[in-house]
Write an enzyme that holds these catalytic residues in place. Structure first.
Site, mmCIF file in Angstrom:
data_model
loop_
_atom_site.group_PDB
_atom_site.id
_atom_site.type_symbol
_atom_site.label_atom_id
_atom_site.label_comp_id
_atom_site.label_asym_id
_atom_site.label_seq_id
_atom_site.Cartn_x
_atom_site.Cartn_y
_atom_site.Cartn_z
ATOM 1 N N HIS A 128 2.945 20.640 19.787
ATOM 2 C CA HIS A 128 2.889 22.099 20.010
ATOM 3 C C HIS A 128 4.273 22.757 19.956
ATOM 4 C CE1 HIS A 128 -1.329 21.925 20.941
ATOM 5 N NE2 HIS A 128 -1.153 21.158 21.998
ATOM 6 N N ASP A 165 -5.362 14.693 17.441
ATOM 7 C CA ASP A 165 -5.417 15.249 18.795
ATOM 8 C C ASP A 165 -6.486 16.348 18.815
ATOM 9 O OD1 ASP A 165 -3.328 15.434 21.376
ATOM 10 O OD2 ASP A 165 -4.387 17.318 20.985
ATOM 11 N N HIS A 167 -6.355 19.148 20.146
ATOM 12 C CA HIS A 167 -5.734 20.475 19.991
ATOM 13 C C HIS A 167 -5.041 20.567 18.633
ATOM 14 C CE1 HIS A 167 -5.672 19.571 24.381
ATOM 15 N NE2 HIS A 167 -6.172 20.784 24.438
ATOM 16 N N ASP A 247 -7.148 12.969 23.459
ATOM 17 C CA ASP A 247 -7.802 13.879 24.406
ATOM 18 C C ASP A 247 -9.133 14.406 23.892
ATOM 19 O OD1 ASP A 247 -6.319 15.189 22.505
ATOM 20 O OD2 ASP A 247 -5.172 16.415 23.903
HETATM 21 ZN ZN LIG Z 1 -4.005 17.642 22.883
#
Ligand SMILES: [Zn+2]
Length: 308
Positions: A128, A165, A167, A247
């Site tokens: 991120h 991931d 996200h 995750d």
């Molecule tokens: Zn994540």
């Protein structure tokens, strides 16, 4: 066959507030499962070096590096630095330096002629983090630092990043938006944090695949087979990097995917096939998310088994 397992004790010294999901115990959970699985004998353990400022400057602005280097949290302090949930403690800068340095080292190792696969068991995570900002538990964009190192120090012309991931790796996406030598393939829950990746943007090659909450293994595998794999084969990467976040596991309540170890093993095998067809088998995989400790450890074991 064995692989490089790159980490550093300093990665445990990045502290977050009580009940924060991104905590040092994540790395211990991985180590515990590796011992239980008997996989340890196949791992060539290496200590992560510090990243250099020159290596960081390939993907981060100098002002941002100075800003986080100028933070001076006390011994028991955790400073929030993004108005959200990204924190810096006294040990964070050293941990982040080793995390990014691990990926650079992994690239150097797999570009040599001994083993061709490396896994970086590091924190804080990175995908991120943007050029000029920390975000979503991430300080330096570890995988971007590694990809830029492969381009600039090893002269590669095609580097692929596969990010599974849950996200979207918005930092990686932004950093390489205008870099045609990097193909980013990402699957992520949408709509969901960080609310990016689903829009069409004109730039470098990327295959962003938004998937709804509730996505389970069959739908996930179909998306990867239809979207990622043809694009990766067409791109013919000389090196494959993996943003390995776990995750999206069924037991991980950070998000709403229902993946299990077998799904991580499957996607890893498919990616290994890509690397074997085009990249001399060269893969550097880097830990991103994964917050349910037991599921994280088991998933990393499944991932490493498929890489071996
Ligand atoms: Zn994540």
């Amino acid at each position: 066959m064995s692989l490089y397992f790159i980490s550093h004790p300093a990665c445990l010294e990045h502290r977050t507030p009580a009940h924060h999901p991104e905590r040092p115990e994540r790395l211990s959970a991985i180590d515990d499962q590796l011992i239980t699985s008997g996989l340890g004998m196949w791992l060539d353990h290496r200590e992560a070096p510090r990243v250099t400022r020159e290596q960081l400057l390939r993907v981060h602005d100098a002002a941002y590096l100075d800003e986080i280097a100028g933070l001076r949290p006390g011994p028991d302090e955790t400073l929030c630095i993004d108005g959200g949930d990204t924190y810096v403690s006294a040990g964070s800068l050293e941990a982040a330096s080793r995390a990014a340095g691990a990926v650079v080292h992994g690239v150097d190792l797999v570009m040599g002629d001994a083993r061709n696969v490396a896994f970086c068991s590091v924190r804080p995570p990175g995908h991120h983090a943007g050029r000029d900002r920390a975000m979503g538990f991430c300080l330096y964009n570890n995988i971007a630092v590694g990809a830029a190192h492969a381009l600039e120090a090893h002269g590669l012309e095609r580097v692929a990043i596969a990010d599974f991931d849950v996200h979207h790796g918005n930092g990686t996406d932004d950093i390489f938006l205008h870099e045609p030598r990097v193909l980013l393939c990402s699957t992520f829950q949408h709509p969901y944090y960080p609310h990016a990746g689903a829009e069409d943007r004109h730039g470098a090659p990327r295959v962003n695949v938004p998937l709804p909450a509730g996505t389970r293994g069959a739908a996930y595998r179909a998306a990867v087979s239809e979207r990622w794999l043809p694009a990766l084969d067409a791109f013919r990467p000389q090196l494959l990097l993996i943003s390995a976040g776990f995750d999206g596991h069924l037991e991980d309540d950070m998000a709403g995917f229902g993946l299990v170890e077998a799904d991580y093993e499957w996607v890893t095998r498919e990616l290994r096939g890509i690397a074997e067809r085009h990249a001399g088998g060269r893969i550097v995989s880097v830990l991103e998310g994964g917050y349910a400790l037991s599921a994280l450890g088991r998933s990393v074991v499944a991932h490493l088994k498929a890489l071996l």
